[in-house]
Write a protein that holds these residues in place. Structure first.
Motif, PDB file in Angstrom:
ATOM      1  N   LEU A 193       0.824  -1.195   0.000  1.00  0.00           N
ATOM      2  CA  LEU A 193       0.000   0.000   0.000  1.00  0.00           C
ATOM      3  C   LEU A 193       0.865   1.254   0.000  1.00  0.00           C
ATOM      4  O   LEU A 193       1.852   1.347   0.740  1.00  0.00           O
ATOM      5  CB  LEU A 193      -0.915   0.004   1.227  1.00  0.00           C
ATOM      6  N   GLU A 194       0.490   2.233  -0.823  1.00  0.00           N
ATOM      7  CA  GLU A 194       1.182   3.519  -0.890  1.00  0.00           C
ATOM      8  C   GLU A 194       0.160   4.642  -0.919  1.00  0.00           C
ATOM      9  O   GLU A 194      -0.923   4.498  -1.514  1.00  0.00           O
ATOM     10  CB  GLU A 194       2.058   3.587  -2.144  1.00  0.00           C
ATOM     11  N   VAL A 195       0.479   5.761  -0.267  1.00  0.00           N
ATOM     12  CA  VAL A 195      -0.420   6.913  -0.233  1.00  0.00           C
ATOM     13  C   VAL A 195       0.320   8.143  -0.740  1.00  0.00           C
ATOM     14  O   VAL A 195       1.553   8.216  -0.727  1.00  0.00           O
ATOM     15  CB  VAL A 195      -0.976   7.170   1.193  1.00  0.00           C
ATOM     16  N   ALA A 205       5.197   4.676   1.084  1.00  0.00           N
ATOM     17  CA  ALA A 205       4.804   3.318   1.476  1.00  0.00           C
ATOM     18  C   ALA A 205       4.231   3.320   2.886  1.00  0.00           C
ATOM     19  O   ALA A 205       4.735   4.007   3.778  1.00  0.00           O
ATOM     20  CB  ALA A 205       6.000   2.382   1.397  1.00  0.00           C
ATOM     21  N   VAL A 206       3.169   2.548   3.095  1.00  0.00           N
ATOM     22  CA  VAL A 206       2.520   2.424   4.406  1.00  0.00           C
ATOM     23  C   VAL A 206       2.789   1.019   4.922  1.00  0.00           C
ATOM     24  O   VAL A 206       2.207   0.044   4.424  1.00  0.00           O
ATOM     25  CB  VAL A 206       1.009   2.674   4.313  1.00  0.00           C
ATOM     26  N   PRO A 233      -5.511  10.061  -2.115  1.00  0.00           N
ATOM     27  CA  PRO A 233      -5.207   9.084  -3.162  1.00  0.00           C
ATOM     28  C   PRO A 233      -4.270   7.993  -2.628  1.00  0.00           C
ATOM     29  O   PRO A 233      -3.321   8.270  -1.891  1.00  0.00           O
ATOM     30  CB  PRO A 233      -4.504   9.917  -4.237  1.00  0.00           C
ATOM     31  N   HIS A 234      -4.558   6.770  -3.004  1.00  0.00           N
ATOM     32  CA  HIS A 234      -3.708   5.652  -2.604  1.00  0.00           C
ATOM     33  C   HIS A 234      -3.748   4.584  -3.690  1.00  0.00           C
ATOM     34  O   HIS A 234      -4.590   4.625  -4.590  1.00  0.00           O
ATOM     35  CB  HIS A 234      -4.129   5.079  -1.245  1.00  0.00           C
ATOM     36  N   ARG A 235      -2.822   3.648  -3.609  1.00  0.00           N
ATOM     37  CA  ARG A 235      -2.718   2.593  -4.606  1.00  0.00           C
ATOM     38  C   ARG A 235      -2.020   1.391  -3.965  1.00  0.00           C
ATOM     39  O   ARG A 235      -1.511   1.489  -2.846  1.00  0.00           O
ATOM     40  CB  ARG A 235      -1.921   3.058  -5.818  1.00  0.00           C
ATOM     41  N   ARG A 240       5.794  -4.656  -4.959  1.00  0.00           N
ATOM     42  CA  ARG A 240       6.070  -4.865  -3.534  1.00  0.00           C
ATOM     43  C   ARG A 240       5.234  -6.009  -2.979  1.00  0.00           C
ATOM     44  O   ARG A 240       5.666  -6.758  -2.130  1.00  0.00           O
ATOM     45  CB  ARG A 240       5.740  -3.591  -2.721  1.00  0.00           C
ATOM     46  N   ALA A 241       3.967  -6.095  -3.421  1.00  0.00           N
ATOM     47  CA  ALA A 241       3.039  -7.044  -2.833  1.00  0.00           C
ATOM     48  C   ALA A 241       3.372  -8.479  -3.226  1.00  0.00           C
ATOM     49  O   ALA A 241       3.944  -8.750  -4.283  1.00  0.00           O
ATOM     50  CB  ALA A 241       1.606  -6.714  -3.267  1.00  0.00           C
TER      51      ALA A 241
END
Length: 243
Positions: A193-195, A205-206, A233-235, A240-241
């Motif tokens: 997850l990234e915001v 990165a979160v 906004p996030h994606r 990474r996943a």
């Protein structure tokens, strides 16, 4: 949502996070960590089913669009970009009324269904606790939001993001904001997850945090707060996943 210094201190921290990020971690939320781990285990069991078993539960068969969406189901939004790399399964509140209806349950036995229903109900209660903190952080009556949550149109979406085979096109879920009030995200130990915080064009990165929910403010909360609080906004970065 409990912290040193009491409600006022927690409300201050929530306000700071909402103004700057639109995301924050919530602990002390009342959901048993064992139940959270059970829910993650049931989620893995669902996605480990053979594709043919999952496709029998395709969400297009449901009037409420509940059930399975495959890796080939399309994109989260209409922005240009590569195909998203994800599969999902949606569960909603049962019964009669707006945004209610029947669920399609996977062939994993009654225990799977019962655990997920218990976790879903517990998370809705945790969201009510978060709503109290949000109200206090805005300087309004603590019960302002929960009074509107007597019959919430809550849904639970289980998600799996496989690793991308292409190091340059790793889009698990494209850039978007959530439409609702709050999203209560429970994720496992895998990052992705990234915001994009206010005033920035950089993705941050979160990291996962065990035992915590990551609370994400949606467009409805931004509207209710006159844009004082963000719908950020996030994606999901599928490079990474991994799962």
């Amino acid at each position: 949502m409990r912290g040193v210094g009491g409600k006022a201190a927690v409300a201050g921290l929530v306000r700071e996070a909402c103004c700057e990020w639109g995301f924050f971690y919530a602990t002390g939320h009342g959901v048993d960590e064992g139940l959270m781990e059970e829910a993650l285990a049931r989620c893995r069991a669902l996605f480990a089913l053979p594709l043919a078993e999952k496709e029998r539960l395709d969400a297009s068969q449901s009037k409420s669009y509940r059930g399975y969406n495959s890796l080939a189901s399309g994109k989260h939004n209409c922005k240009p970009g590569p195909q998203e790399i994800k599969e999902s399964f949606t569960i909603g509140r049962e019964g009669e009324g707006p945004m209610r209806g029947g669920n399609q349950w996977p062939p994993l036995g009654d225990e799977w269904r019962d655990v997920m229903k218990k976790y879903f109900a517990a998370t809705v209660e945790a969201a009510r606790l978060v709503a109290r903190a949000l109200a206090l952080s805005l300087g309004i009556e603590e019960t302002f939001f929960v009074e509107q949550m007597t019959d919430p149109s809550a849904g639970m979406v289980l998600l799996r993001y496989p690793s991308s085979p292409d190091e340059t096109e790793g889009v698990g879920c494209g850039e978007h904001t959530d439409a609702g009030f709050v999203t209560m995200l429970l994720h496992d130990e895998v990052p992705g997850l990234e915001v994009k915080p206010r005033g920035s064009e950089e993705w941050v990165a979160v990291p996962p945090r065990k035992g915590a929910f990551l609370v994400n403010l949606g467009d409805m909360m931004a509207r209710w707060s006159n844009d004082a609080y963000l719908s950020t906004p996030h994606r999901v970065n599928a490079v990474r996943a991994s799962s």
